[in-house]
Design a protein around this motif. Structure first.
Motif, PDB file in Angstrom:
ATOM      1  N   ASP A 584       0.813  -1.212   0.000  1.00  0.00           N
ATOM      2  CA  ASP A 584       0.000   0.000   0.000  1.00  0.00           C
ATOM      3  C   ASP A 584       0.852   1.270   0.000  1.00  0.00           C
ATOM      4  OD1 ASP A 584      -2.165  -1.692   0.044  1.00  0.00           O
ATOM      5  OD2 ASP A 584      -2.511  -1.494   2.203  1.00  0.00           O
ATOM      6  N   GLY A 587       2.773   1.805  -3.391  1.00  0.00           N
ATOM      7  CA  GLY A 587       2.013   1.839  -4.640  1.00  0.00           C
ATOM      8  C   GLY A 587       2.338   0.655  -5.529  1.00  0.00           C
ATOM      9  N   LYS A 590       0.772  -0.388  -8.966  1.00  0.00           N
ATOM     10  CA  LYS A 590      -0.022   0.736  -9.470  1.00  0.00           C
ATOM     11  C   LYS A 590       0.844   1.798 -10.148  1.00  0.00           C
ATOM     12  CE  LYS A 590      -3.528   0.215  -5.839  1.00  0.00           C
ATOM     13  NZ  LYS A 590      -4.217   0.884  -4.701  1.00  0.00           N
ATOM     14  N   THR A 591       2.153   1.597 -10.072  1.00  0.00           N
ATOM     15  CA  THR A 591       3.073   2.597 -10.601  1.00  0.00           C
ATOM     16  C   THR A 591       3.579   2.182 -11.979  1.00  0.00           C
ATOM     17  OG1 THR A 591       3.787   3.053  -8.336  1.00  0.00           O
ATOM     18  CG2 THR A 591       5.163   3.915 -10.113  1.00  0.00           C
TER      19      THR A 591
END
Length: 754
Positions: A584, A587, A590-591
């Motif tokens: 979390d 990231g 998600k990066t």
């Protein structure tokens, strides 16, 4: 105040407090308190069954509180942290606290050791109880003077207040009366609820930080005593080889030299080795004389050992059945045959040196019936025993003054500098400061042992890990491992794969080895977590989620575990917790990263601590690695006692790991260490060799530290933050380049990419 409901180990009924009045009005508070988990004391100190007198608090009439820090300070901040525990429960103002370093005294202080991240779990409750008892006595003194119930009194920042009457008094004003109060039982003295902490959990500056920053002489290397001489001790490059001859007549004629003699030594690689001692009036004269020393060393079997020979022997092991199996769950052979996909890999890591910035040193003064030492030892109890046995003294005739160390990292667990200094001082009959050169410190270390591993794993059609085998080639004889070269049968993924076998083969070793920060874990994490990453990629799974999924598939033990086994076993839910938090905060997934940049992840359970780390790194097309950022998440229990030191410990561990990964390696030729300093040197074969520390330009601009607080009692931080770093880094390198690093340092692998 409310009593804490945290985990305790119990306090003997024999535990009690002692108090005495100080001249001029004051109180000296001491306690009998049993240390926690004596098994963690690295084999030194008294038995946990015996209570030991421990003096900690002195309060004077001017309301100054002096607290004794009992453990060796090697840069980990323990001289600040332990007094914080006492001061918070005592309920004093930190600005009025003064801290004094204790000398080694097993009759007063339990478990005076720095190692294994044991200081927090060992002292969390005992030190708090001392502070709480001191507060209780001060409050009782106020109640006695004012003739009011104890329950009506409150304390804050070293002042007792009775709200109903408006009376108040400082601890200093009450100290003399408190010395007449019957001490409370440490087993039942109320402790603060954590919500009441005013010092614990607050950022607190390092004790002596001004002295450190202004270069005050507070380290072992700075010690001076009257009539002190300087000494150097020249040992054979081949470990434990004896002196065959030496030109002592030439050395004794050199300016300023007062003594030169041969030391026969022992066969104990952690004790007094053979060598030549040179003693003189100043350090420069001793070193100039040393340059003229010519020694012929006797032959020694370790001269037949080399790094090339170790690697060849490991390769030989891997072509044959292992010497022994230390864990065998399910049926690996059948499972691997039925696997949908099989992954195989070999990993290796080198010997490395501790390389503290302050080389080994000790100052000694020996008389007919006493040996006095000024030492930076991490295990002063072991040092006292070694010196006493070598010099033929009783242990209580050996006095150790503990001096701040310029780094330890496990090297100062070993007391060879103490026994060398003591022996030389006895023979020379003058006080002696023994100071090793950088080359001696590096070439006569208790090295972190290297190792070799072959891995085989099997995945089913869904990508689940169903079979796992490791064959570890390491050092030792028979079933005895060389120090810090052992492999645990519980190494992850043990307990989480139904068919798993751990095999071991050992080869003899004449090189001294020992514990380095996060011993064993610092090396095994690279190999095991690195290969788990390969399994995740082969399964087509996200490396972080693959680890979580594997941890959720825990296998029931073949037989019930004892409470002690359960206490030392990795808690899968705590690992999952730090992995999820690392996902979390970083990231993860998600990066969107540019080509040549990757992210890697790893976790490790070490020395009671749980850490997961994510590394983002960029690899240039020329193969140069630059770490962009590191996210570190730790679960070390319910409290972070001093966030300043805790963050620094984690950041330091990350930088330590990066330095090891980039270029640190000790190799051996003809039984001798090739490397000798941080700057370039030359090996026996003529090729360049050095032991580079991490450069500022190689350090990541950000090491972001996060804590996942849990309900467990607090544990240490110095060791467990380091093991995940290197495997997370090689995961990032693989994602950036497609190349897998399976041997350290990174210079062993061509990381160029197109």
């Amino acid at each position: 105040m409310t009593s804490s409901n945290e985990n305790t180990t119990g306090v003997s009924r024999r535990d009690f407090l002692r108090v005495s009045a100080l001249a001029g009005g004051g109180i000296l508070l001491a306690s009998y308190a049993q240390p926690l988990e004596a098994i963690e004391r690295l084999g030194v100190g008294a038995s946990a069954a015996d209570p030991m007198l421990s003096a900690f608090i002195r309060i004077t009439a001017d309301n100054i509180v002096t607290i004794t820090a009992k453990n060796p300070e090697i840069g980990q901040g323990i001289k600040t942290m332990l007094p914080m525990l006492i001061a918070d429960e005592l309920d004093v103002d930190w600005k009025n606290v003064r801290v004094e370093q204790a000398d080694f005294d097993p009759n007063k202080y339990p478990a005076q050791v720095a190692g294994g991240s044991t200081a927090t779990p060992t002292n969390w409750l005992p030190q708090r109880r001392v502070g709480a008892a001191g507060r209780a006595m001060i409050v009782a003194a106020a109640a006695k003077q004012w003739n009011v119930p104890v329950a009506e009194l409150t304390t804050s920042k070293g002042v007792v207040t009775h709200a109903a009457s408006g009376k108040s008094a400082t601890y200093g004003a009450l100290a003399a009366t408190a010395a007449t109060v019957t001490p409370p039982d440490l087993a039942t003295v109320p402790l603060k609820d954590p919500k009441q902490f005013t010092i614990i959990g607050k950022r607190t500056k390092t004790v002596n930080v001004k002295d450190i920053l202004t270069g005050k002489p507070i380290f072992g290397i700075d010690v001076t005593v009257p009539n002190m001489h300087y000494a150097t001790f020249v040992k054979s490059p081949v470990f434990a080889a004896k002196v065959k001859s030496a030109n002592l007549d030439v050395i004794t004629q050199q300016p300023g030299i007062t003594h030169a003699f041969v030391v026969d030594g022992t066969t104990n690689l952690q004790g007094l080795m053979p060598g030549v001692a040179i003693v003189g009036k100043n350090w420069w004269m001793v070193q100039q004389a040393r340059k003229k020393l010519v020694v012929e060393w006797a032959e020694h079997p370790t001269a037949q050992q080399s790094s090339a020979g170790f690697a060849a022997k490991a390769a030989e092991f891997f072509k044959s059945p292992a010497q022994r199996t230390i864990r065998n769950d399910g049926n690996f052979d059948d499972a691997i045959k039925s696997a949908a996909k099989v992954i195989e890999a070999e990993y290796s890591y080198p010997f490395i040196a501790h390389a503290p910035l302050e080389p080994q040193n000790c100052t000694a003064h020996v008389t007919a019936d006493k040996c006095e030492l000024w030492t930076t030892s991490q295990t002063p109890a072991g040092g006292r025993t070694l010196v006493a046995n070598t010099l033929g003294l009783k242990e209580d005739q050996v006095i150790l003054h503990m001096v701040r160390a310029g780094g330890g990292f496990g090297r100062r667990l070993y007391n060879d500098p103490l026994v060398e200094a003591a022996f030389i001082a006895r023979e020379a009959k003058v006080p002696v400061k023994l100071l090793w050169t950088r080359e001696e410190d590096m070439q006569h270390d208790m090295f972190r042992p290297g190792g070799f591993h072959t891995f085989t794993a099997g995945l089913d059609a869904s990508g689940k890990l169903i079979a796992f085998r490791n064959h570890c080639a390491t050092f030792g004889e028979g079933e005895r491992f060389a120090p810090s070269a052992e492999m645990s049968p519980g190494e992850y993924p043990a307990r989480f794969v139904p068919n798993l076998r751990m095999d071991v083969s050992v080869m003899p070793l004449g090189v001294p080895t020992g514990a380095l920060r996060a011993p064993r874990s610092n090396a095994l994490s690279f190999a095991f977590q690195g290969f788990i990453d390969e399994c995740a990629i082969a399964a087509g799974k996200d490396p972080l989620q693959f680890r979580i999924d594997t941890l959720k598939a825990e296998i029931a033990p073949a037989q019930p575990l004892t409470p002690q086994q359960q206490a030392g076993q990795m808690d899968a839910q705590r690992v999952i917790g730090v992995l999820e938090m690392a996902r979390d905060v970083s990231g993860w997934g998600k990066t969107r990263l540019p080509k040549g940049t990757g992210m890697g992840v790893a976790f490790y359970f070490s020395h009671r601590g749980y850490f997961a780390e994510v590394v983002q790194a960029t690899v240039s097309k020329a193969g140069e690695v630059k770490v962009d950022k590191v996210w570190a998440v730790g679960d070390v229990g319910s409290e972070i006692i001093n966030p300043n030191h805790a963050e620094q410990q984690v950041q330091g561990a990350v930088l330590d790991g990066l330095g090891q990964a980039y270029g640190q390696e000790i190799t051996f030729t003809g039984g001798k260490a090739d490397q000798g300093n941080f700057s370039p040197a030359t090996t026996a074969s003529g090729s360049p060799a050095n032991f580079p520390l991490l450069r500022i330009k190689q350090a990541p601009p950000v090491v972001e530290v996060h804590w996942k607080k849990t309900t467990f009692a607090p544990t240490g931080i110095g060791e467990p933050a380091m093991p995940p770093l290197i495997p997370a880094l090689i995961g990032a390198i693989h994602q950036a380049t497609g190349k897998r690093v399976r041997q350290l340092p990174l210079s062993k692998t061509d990381l160029k990419w197109v």
